[in-house]
Write a protein that holds these residues in place. Sequence first.
Motif, PDB file in Angstrom:
ATOM      1  N   SER A   1       6.110   9.107  -1.834  1.00  0.00           N
ATOM      2  CA  SER A   1       5.537  10.083  -0.908  1.00  0.00           C
ATOM      3  C   SER A   1       5.797   9.614   0.518  1.00  0.00           C
ATOM      4  CB  SER A   1       4.029  10.164  -1.146  1.00  0.00           C
ATOM      5  OG  SER A   1       3.447   8.928  -0.732  1.00  0.00           O
ATOM      6  N   PRO A   2       5.604  10.496   1.504  1.00  0.00           N
ATOM      7  CA  PRO A   2       5.747  10.053   2.905  1.00  0.00           C
ATOM      8  C   PRO A   2       4.870   8.838   3.221  1.00  0.00           C
ATOM      9  CG  PRO A   2       5.616  12.439   2.802  1.00  0.00           C
ATOM     10  CD  PRO A   2       5.342  11.943   1.406  1.00  0.00           C
TER      11      PRO A   2
ATOM     12  N   TYR B   1      10.835  -0.378  -5.535  1.00  0.00           N
ATOM     13  CA  TYR B   1       9.576   0.358  -5.651  1.00  0.00           C
ATOM     14  C   TYR B   1       9.674   1.273  -6.869  1.00  0.00           C
ATOM     15  CZ  TYR B   1       7.761  -1.261  -1.195  1.00  0.00           C
ATOM     16  OH  TYR B   1       7.262  -2.044  -0.183  1.00  0.00           O
ATOM     17  N   VAL B   2       8.782   1.060  -7.831  1.00  0.00           N
ATOM     18  CA  VAL B   2       8.776   1.874  -9.035  1.00  0.00           C
ATOM     19  C   VAL B   2       7.549   2.788  -9.005  1.00  0.00           C
ATOM     20  CG1 VAL B   2       8.425   1.791 -11.543  1.00  0.00           C
ATOM     21  CG2 VAL B   2      10.145   0.321 -10.465  1.00  0.00           C
ATOM     22  N   VAL B   3       7.781   4.059  -9.295  1.00  0.00           N
ATOM     23  CA  VAL B   3       6.674   5.012  -9.347  1.00  0.00           C
ATOM     24  C   VAL B   3       6.561   5.536 -10.782  1.00  0.00           C
ATOM     25  CG1 VAL B   3       5.652   7.101  -8.366  1.00  0.00           C
ATOM     26  CG2 VAL B   3       7.192   5.701  -6.956  1.00  0.00           C
ATOM     27  N   VAL B   4       5.347   5.463 -11.317  1.00  0.00           N
ATOM     28  CA  VAL B   4       5.042   5.985 -12.648  1.00  0.00           C
ATOM     29  C   VAL B   4       4.291   7.292 -12.449  1.00  0.00           C
ATOM     30  CG1 VAL B   4       3.794   5.571 -14.801  1.00  0.00           C
ATOM     31  CG2 VAL B   4       4.799   3.633 -13.562  1.00  0.00           C
TER      32      VAL B   4
ATOM     33  N   ALA C   1       0.817  -1.200   0.000  1.00  0.00           N
ATOM     34  CA  ALA C   1       0.000   0.000   0.000  1.00  0.00           C
ATOM     35  C   ALA C   1       0.856   1.257   0.000  1.00  0.00           C
ATOM     36  CB  ALA C   1      -0.916  -0.002   1.220  1.00  0.00           C
ATOM     37  N   GLY C   2       0.225   2.358  -0.363  1.00  0.00           N
ATOM     38  CA  GLY C   2       0.895   3.652  -0.335  1.00  0.00           C
ATOM     39  C   GLY C   2      -0.077   4.712  -0.800  1.00  0.00           C
ATOM     40  N   GLY C   3       0.453   5.873  -1.135  1.00  0.00           N
ATOM     41  CA  GLY C   3      -0.421   6.929  -1.610  1.00  0.00           C
ATOM     42  C   GLY C   3       0.283   8.264  -1.559  1.00  0.00           C
ATOM     43  N   VAL C   4      -0.354   9.268  -2.118  1.00  0.00           N
ATOM     44  CA  VAL C   4       0.253  10.604  -2.188  1.00  0.00           C
ATOM     45  C   VAL C   4       0.470  11.145  -0.787  1.00  0.00           C
ATOM     46  CG1 VAL C   4      -0.144  12.978  -2.904  1.00  0.00           C
ATOM     47  CG2 VAL C   4      -0.740  11.094  -4.417  1.00  0.00           C
TER      48      VAL C   4
ATOM     49  N   LEU D   1       4.412   3.038   4.531  1.00  0.00           N
ATOM     50  CA  LEU D   1       3.739   1.754   4.328  1.00  0.00           C
ATOM     51  C   LEU D   1       4.582   0.744   3.547  1.00  0.00           C
ATOM     52  CD1 LEU D   1       0.139   3.069   3.561  1.00  0.00           C
ATOM     53  CD2 LEU D   1       1.034   2.224   5.726  1.00  0.00           C
ATOM     54  N   ALA D   2       5.832   1.106   3.254  1.00  0.00           N
ATOM     55  CA  ALA D   2       6.676   0.195   2.466  1.00  0.00           C
ATOM     56  C   ALA D   2       7.148  -0.959   3.346  1.00  0.00           C
ATOM     57  CB  ALA D   2       7.877   0.941   1.905  1.00  0.00           C
TER      58      ALA D   2
END
Lengths: 91, 132
Positions: free
Chosen positions: B87-88, B101-104, A88-91, B93-94
């Motif tokens: 993001s924080p 971890y890849v962010v698009v 999970a995650g998010g902005v 939550l990682a």
Amino acid sequence: MTIEVNVTSTLQTLVGAKAVQGEGDTVGALLADLNAKYPGFKEQISGDDGELHRFVNVYVNDEDIRYLDALNTPLSDSDVVSILPALAGGV
Amino acid sequence: MLKLPQDYVDEMIAHAKEDVPNECCGIIAGKDGQAEKLYRAINAEASPYRYSVDPKDLLRIYRDLDSSGWDVWVIYHSHTHTEAYPSPTDVRLAAWEDAYYVVVSLEDDTNPVVRAFRIEAGEITEEELEIA
């Protein structure tokens, strides 16, 4: 009764295997047994209040225990428990 | 350094665009530094600001890749309006320390940006992404 528990990530490192066996007739009792065998086990998945972290998913067979009876979920002999970190995650 | 084939990168971007306005998420299974399979996951939050892989879907994906002898190698998700940087909330939550971890980012939707990171004990380390 003996229950097979599948683990991954940091728990796998802690126990040194992908699957371990524990004893218990509920999920809570099983986790307490594993914590006795592998000190630090519960710390990885629950807080000081004993409740599971929300970023950990614990399954009995195919069901997330949040939708069963959480730590009081009963176990029977052929059950398989899986513990996966949530994703999970998010902005 | 993370080495990904072009078609995996294209597939992550396609997934991100298809799920707009919501964030998308998924897993790339790998073995010995090689991509094996991309799994699109269900974002249980169905939100532009959050993602959370549906627990049943996560178990389905994990069992499939584990039974093939693969690892959870890359965890990807999209940012629809912010840069391609964890993001924080992403950091907090990682929980898969062995994964990339890849962010698009679709911040500029004509020019998606893909970046790769490790997130361990709250620390972000950017990894060079080589697209082959």
